[in-house]
Motif scaffolding. Structure first.
Motif, mmCIF file in Angstrom:
data_model
loop_
_atom_site.group_PDB
_atom_site.id
_atom_site.type_symbol
_atom_site.label_atom_id
_atom_site.label_comp_id
_atom_site.label_asym_id
_atom_site.label_seq_id
_atom_site.Cartn_x
_atom_site.Cartn_y
_atom_site.Cartn_z
ATOM 1 N N VAL A 1 0.965 -1.165 -0.085
ATOM 2 C CA VAL A 1 0.119 -0.136 -0.019
ATOM 3 C C VAL A 1 0.674 1.295 -0.150
ATOM 4 O O VAL A 1 0.677 2.038 -0.737
ATOM 5 C CB VAL A 1 -0.830 -0.040 1.135
ATOM 6 N N ALA A 2 1.959 1.281 0.719
ATOM 7 C CA ALA A 2 2.775 2.609 1.061
ATOM 8 C C ALA A 2 3.325 2.762 -0.417
ATOM 9 O O ALA A 2 3.372 3.781 -0.860
ATOM 10 C CB ALA A 2 3.710 2.292 2.158
ATOM 11 N N TRP A 3 3.966 1.829 -0.850
ATOM 12 C CA TRP A 3 4.697 1.833 -2.237
ATOM 13 C C TRP A 3 3.751 2.133 -3.314
ATOM 14 O O TRP A 3 4.105 2.880 -4.233
ATOM 15 C CB TRP A 3 5.634 0.676 -2.495
ATOM 16 N N GLY A 4 2.484 1.651 -3.405
ATOM 17 C CA GLY A 4 1.567 2.119 -4.278
ATOM 18 C C GLY A 4 1.164 3.459 -4.306
ATOM 19 O O GLY A 4 1.014 4.325 -5.324
ATOM 20 N N LEU A 5 1.174 4.109 -2.980
ATOM 21 C CA LEU A 5 0.945 5.520 -2.891
ATOM 22 C C LEU A 5 2.415 6.456 -3.394
ATOM 23 O O LEU A 5 1.749 7.335 -3.896
ATOM 24 C CB LEU A 5 0.669 5.881 -1.249
ATOM 25 N N LEU A 6 3.353 5.896 -3.129
ATOM 26 C CA LEU A 6 4.675 6.409 -3.669
ATOM 27 C C LEU A 6 4.328 6.557 -4.973
ATOM 28 O O LEU A 6 5.009 7.496 -5.690
ATOM 29 C CB LEU A 6 5.613 5.802 -3.168
ATOM 30 N N ALA A 7 4.299 5.432 -5.686
ATOM 31 C CA ALA A 7 3.954 5.327 -7.470
ATOM 32 C C ALA A 7 3.130 6.425 -7.743
ATOM 33 O O ALA A 7 3.435 7.235 -8.863
ATOM 34 C CB ALA A 7 3.599 4.088 -7.632
ATOM 35 N N GLU B 1 4.560 9.752 -7.567
ATOM 36 C CA GLU B 1 5.239 9.868 -8.786
ATOM 37 C C GLU B 1 4.727 10.285 -10.181
ATOM 38 O O GLU B 1 5.024 11.051 -10.981
ATOM 39 C CB GLU B 1 6.145 8.851 -9.043
ATOM 40 N N LYS B 2 3.373 9.364 -10.441
ATOM 41 C CA LYS B 2 2.977 9.497 -11.600
ATOM 42 C C LYS B 2 2.070 10.954 -11.598
ATOM 43 O O LYS B 2 1.729 11.234 -12.711
ATOM 44 C CB LYS B 2 2.086 8.244 -11.917
ATOM 45 N N SER B 3 1.529 11.211 -10.481
ATOM 46 C CA SER B 3 0.882 12.632 -10.670
ATOM 47 C C SER B 3 1.583 13.740 -10.459
ATOM 48 O O SER B 3 0.992 14.849 -10.751
ATOM 49 C CB SER B 3 -0.106 12.597 -9.334
ATOM 50 N N GLY B 4 3.063 13.641 -10.319
ATOM 51 C CA GLY B 4 4.083 14.740 -9.855
ATOM 52 C C GLY B 4 3.469 15.546 -8.665
ATOM 53 O O GLY B 4 3.997 16.719 -8.510
ATOM 54 N N LEU B 5 2.699 15.121 -7.906
ATOM 55 C CA LEU B 5 2.285 15.812 -6.427
ATOM 56 C C LEU B 5 3.021 15.027 -5.332
ATOM 57 O O LEU B 5 3.231 13.668 -5.301
ATOM 58 C CB LEU B 5 0.764 15.561 -6.072
ATOM 59 N N PRO B 6 3.400 16.061 -4.474
ATOM 60 C CA PRO B 6 4.081 15.267 -3.172
ATOM 61 C C PRO B 6 2.979 14.561 -2.462
ATOM 62 O O PRO B 6 1.649 14.803 -2.336
ATOM 63 C CB PRO B 6 4.418 16.731 -2.401
ATOM 64 N N LEU B 7 3.309 13.562 -1.670
ATOM 65 C CA LEU B 7 2.437 12.604 -0.885
ATOM 66 C C LEU B 7 2.689 13.181 0.531
ATOM 67 O O LEU B 7 3.611 13.400 1.183
ATOM 68 C CB LEU B 7 3.087 11.242 -0.932
ATOM 69 N N LEU C 1 -7.448 11.621 -7.318
ATOM 70 C CA LEU C 1 -7.167 12.688 -8.188
ATOM 71 C C LEU C 1 -7.920 13.314 -9.326
ATOM 72 O O LEU C 1 -7.975 14.404 -9.432
ATOM 73 C CB LEU C 1 -5.565 12.480 -8.246
ATOM 74 N N GLU C 2 -8.198 12.106 -9.972
ATOM 75 C CA GLU C 2 -8.594 12.665 -11.526
ATOM 76 C C GLU C 2 -10.295 13.049 -11.024
ATOM 77 O O GLU C 2 -10.742 13.623 -12.016
ATOM 78 C CB GLU C 2 -8.463 11.453 -12.179
ATOM 79 N N PRO D 1 -0.054 4.080 -15.819
ATOM 80 C CA PRO D 1 -0.725 5.188 -16.421
ATOM 81 C C PRO D 1 -0.438 6.364 -15.719
ATOM 82 O O PRO D 1 -0.041 6.473 -14.412
ATOM 83 C CB PRO D 1 -2.413 4.934 -16.494
ATOM 84 N N ALA D 2 -0.348 7.523 -16.615
ATOM 85 C CA ALA D 2 -0.043 8.894 -15.775
ATOM 86 C C ALA D 2 -1.556 9.047 -14.965
ATOM 87 O O ALA D 2 -2.543 8.615 -15.370
ATOM 88 C CB ALA D 2 0.142 9.975 -17.088
ATOM 89 N N ILE D 3 -1.410 9.772 -14.063
ATOM 90 C CA ILE D 3 -2.457 10.760 -13.441
ATOM 91 C C ILE D 3 -2.468 12.038 -13.560
ATOM 92 O O ILE D 3 -1.605 12.788 -13.289
ATOM 93 C CB ILE D 3 -2.135 10.138 -11.916
ATOM 94 N N ARG D 4 -3.646 12.545 -13.919
ATOM 95 C CA ARG D 4 -3.734 13.938 -14.498
ATOM 96 C C ARG D 4 -4.880 14.555 -13.625
ATOM 97 O O ARG D 4 -6.256 14.550 -14.045
ATOM 98 C CB ARG D 4 -4.174 13.721 -15.902
ATOM 99 N N PRO D 5 -4.501 15.105 -12.489
ATOM 100 C CA PRO D 5 -5.618 15.873 -11.589
ATOM 101 C C PRO D 5 -6.027 17.209 -12.500
ATOM 102 O O PRO D 5 -5.352 17.596 -13.300
ATOM 103 C CB PRO D 5 -4.783 16.456 -10.757
ATOM 104 N N PRO D 6 -7.466 17.331 -12.370
ATOM 105 C CA PRO D 6 -8.141 18.538 -12.989
ATOM 106 C C PRO D 6 -7.741 19.780 -12.470
ATOM 107 O O PRO D 6 -8.699 20.605 -11.837
ATOM 108 C CB PRO D 6 -9.535 18.113 -12.739
ATOM 109 N N PHE D 7 -6.465 20.250 -12.630
ATOM 110 C CA PHE D 7 -6.253 21.532 -12.043
ATOM 111 C C PHE D 7 -6.787 22.591 -12.864
ATOM 112 O O PHE D 7 -6.783 22.516 -14.153
ATOM 113 C CB PHE D 7 -4.705 21.643 -12.006
ATOM 114 N N ALA D 8 -7.179 23.530 -12.324
ATOM 115 C CA ALA D 8 -7.614 24.888 -12.730
ATOM 116 C C ALA D 8 -6.430 25.886 -13.170
ATOM 117 O O ALA D 8 -5.586 26.028 -12.512
ATOM 118 C CB ALA D 8 -8.448 25.725 -11.771
#
Length: 613
Positions: A244-250, A253-259, A394-395, A424-431
């Motif tokens: 779980v911890a490593w999945g969150l870290l991944a 990385e893929k979202s480009g956001l700090p955890l 996030l998405e 896959p990349a994670i793309r949050p819907p930032f304004a």
């Protein structure tokens, strides 16, 4: 007696003793050694519920079961081929799990009158009293042999006694043809910095245990388990909590956001917080909060600030986080909530596994408060489940509940280390741009997904108000009945649309027929093994497993309606079965349930399948 080396497909070993006897470490080292060899494996650490229960009592027994094989192993096994019992209480608590052909190794030094009485024996022959005198009994003076092995080492008696688990590990390694190299390297690494004086004694006792077993005529046979032949790649043994911890870290990385993880320690979820805390170099920030409510509230604050926000807990903690989860739903902020389930209600049996938080995950909040729910199905799958929970949160700008359970969090299996390029990349819907009128509307939605845009503090022109009070699309507080009805409907529809972005339900076996066996969460391996066993007996049965609970996959109704009967297997009183009945009232659903703080036995599911057929 002629010694035989027997090739076998798989074996199950159970180590048991007092909490201080090191059985968890012993089992882990045996499992990791088997993983290095290339065996398939599954483990089940069975901790006592009491904190330091009186020494020598049945309630204080700690166990660790490991199932190794020359193939992929789905479960820790129903019954064991070898039981190592370090005292009378360990024997009494675990003898029920021995096969008729099992070998039982006991430390005969521990079977004195006082400890026999404390364990509840009424005769001086525990094997006859337990009706296991027909098994292969190896009564070895393990404590005395450890003391003799370390005579002249300079260690005090207490430190010497702590090494006896290495003696039993050496014996087990001889019986099952395990090399000692990995264990020796582990000992050297563990003690190199702080206690180098403990390296040589532990290695010596390990080797002496191995050699003692090699010269012991009471051990008639040894066993060879060939390596499995998994998909090529680099593997490691991993627990569900680590995964779980490593999945969150991944996902970070893929979202480009700090955890950010804000949590309060609670059994059996604490290891996730501990694992994340050692990965600051990967951008992880952790906060051990003063209580469960503070943990989730700090995570919500981190979500508002633009982080991948996480909070971890178990059932009692999830109850405490309820009000704050409503705030996250109302504010439509991304948040991953990991619930490693344990036996309840209330404090329940903290170290024992169950799937009894499902109703709480689905319905346990005030108001119309929809939160997506997904479930991990094996220790290794916890990595993917945590990644997907983060991606959805996030998405789709929503809290997500990830259900794990003690059996998965503490258990382990080999894990093929993936390449991040395959995720896959994670793309949050930032304004990023203001509308033509220059006014940011925080709850204006994407017409396809109904997801709002995410503006973080510091973006000029995107200032907006969030909180628990209802608002309109412009972010203005509103108590208008029609606005409230609209927003409630939109929040629900947003969550339901997630079904368009998750995999469809897959059926193992014929896509229609008499019986479909259904599971969710950690029942995966036991159901798979049971279905395989029934098929070998010549009966036709299909199987499917739900990783996505709310919303369910888009084709669920089609799948369920293709079978005459649905058998739902779960470690509760039937919560998922009842949930499916509300969604699909025309489908015949029967239950296979267990609420004992223990995983299913494969045989229990086999019996339920046969009865349903």
């Amino acid at each position: 007696m002629e010694h035989k080396v027997i090739d076998t497909d798989d074996v199950v070993i159970r180590f048991a003793g007092d909490s201080g006897d090191g059985m968890q470490l012993t089992g882990s080292l045996f499992a990791n050694t088997s993983a290095v060899i290339g065996n398939g494996l599954s483990t089940f650490p069975d901790f006592p519920a009491e904190i330091r229960a009186p020494k020598g009592t049945v309630s204080g027994v700690s166990g660790f079961q490991v199932h190794i094989g020359d193939h992929h192993v789905n479960t820790p096994g129903d019954f064991c081929d070898l039981l190592v019992a370090m005292n009378p209480a360990a024997l009494k608590a675990n003898v029920q799990w021995c096969k008729r052909s099992a070998m039982i190794i006991v430390d005969s030094d521990a079977f004195d009158e006082a400890l026999m009485k404390k364990a509840g024996f009424v005769t001086d022959n525990p094997f006859e009293e337990l009706h296991v005198e027909d098994r292969v009994i190896v009564a070895a003076p393990i404590t005395s042999l450890t003391v003799e092995s370390l005579s002249g080492s300079g260690l005090d008696l207490k430190s010497v006694h702590k090494c006896k688990n290495m003696f039993t590990l050496g014996m087990a390694c001889f019986i099952y043809d395990r090399p000692l190299d990995y264990i020796i390297s582990y000992i050297e690494g563990k003690f190199a910095k702080k206690h180098p004086e403990m390296i040589e004694p532990n290695v010596r006792v390990l080797k002496d245990g191995f050699n003692y077993a090699a010269n012991l005529q009471m051990i008639p046979n040894t066993y060879h388990i060939a390596p499995a032949h998994p998909k090529k790649g680099t593997y490691r043994n991993i627990t569900g909590n680590q995964a779980v911890a490593w999945g969150l870290l991944a996902a970070s990385e893929k979202s480009g956001l700090p955890l950010f993880c804000g949590s309060y320690p609670i059994t059996p979820a604490t290891a996730i917080l501990e694992e994340l805390a050692i990965h600051k170099s990967l951008g992880a920030k952790t906060l051990q909060a003063e209580d469960e409510i503070a943990g989730v509230c700090t995570a919500i604050g981190a979500a508002y600030a633009g982080d991948l926000a996480v909070t971890t807990t178990s059932g009692p903690g999830l109850s405490l986080k309820t009000e704050a989860l409503g705030l996250a739903v109302m504010a439509e902020l991304p948040l991953v909530v990991v619930d490693v389930q344990r036996a309840g209600p209330s404090t329940g049996i903290p170290t024992k596994t169950e799937q009894t938080d499902l109703n709480q995950a689905l319905y346990g909040r005030n108001g119309e408060c929809p939160i997506p729910v997904i479930a991990a199905h094996s220790p290794a799958h916890c990595f993917d489940a945590a990644f997907q929970a983060s991606k959805i949160a996030l998405e789709h700008m929503t809290p997500v509940l990830l259900l794990s359970e003690g059996f998965l969090g503490n258990g382990s299996e080999p894990w093929l280390i993936p390449s991040m390029k395959d995720y896959p990349a994670i793309r949050p819907p930032f304004a990023t741009a203001l509308p033509e009128d220059g006014k940011f509307k925080p709850f204006e939605r994407d017409p396809e997904t109904l997801v709002r845009r995410w503006a973080v503090p510091g973006q000029k022109g995107f200032e907006h108000r969030v909180g628990g009070l209802e608002k309109n699309h412009n972010g203005v507080l509103s108590s208008d009945p029609k606005v409230h009805a609209m927003m409630v409907a939109e929040r629900e529809a947003k969550v339901q649309k997630i079904a368009d972005f998750i995999p469809k339900l897959e059926v193992d076996g014929p896509e229609s027929g008499k019986l479909l066996v259904v599971g969710w969460g950690g029942t995966y391996g036991h159901i798979l093994s049971a279905v395989e066993e029934v098929r070998k007996a010549g009966q036709e049965v299909s199987r499917t497993h739900f990783d996505y609970i709310y919303p369910v996959p888009a084709n669920t109704g089609e799948v369920l309606s293709s079978f005459a009967k649905i058998l739902v297997c779960e470690l509760n009183s039937g919560q998922f079965a009842n949930y499916l009945r509300t969604l699909y009232p025309g489908v015949e659903i029967v239950k296979c349930t267990k609420v004992q703080g223990q995983p299913f036995l494969v045989g229990e599911i086999v019996d339920s399948i046969k009865e349903a057929l």
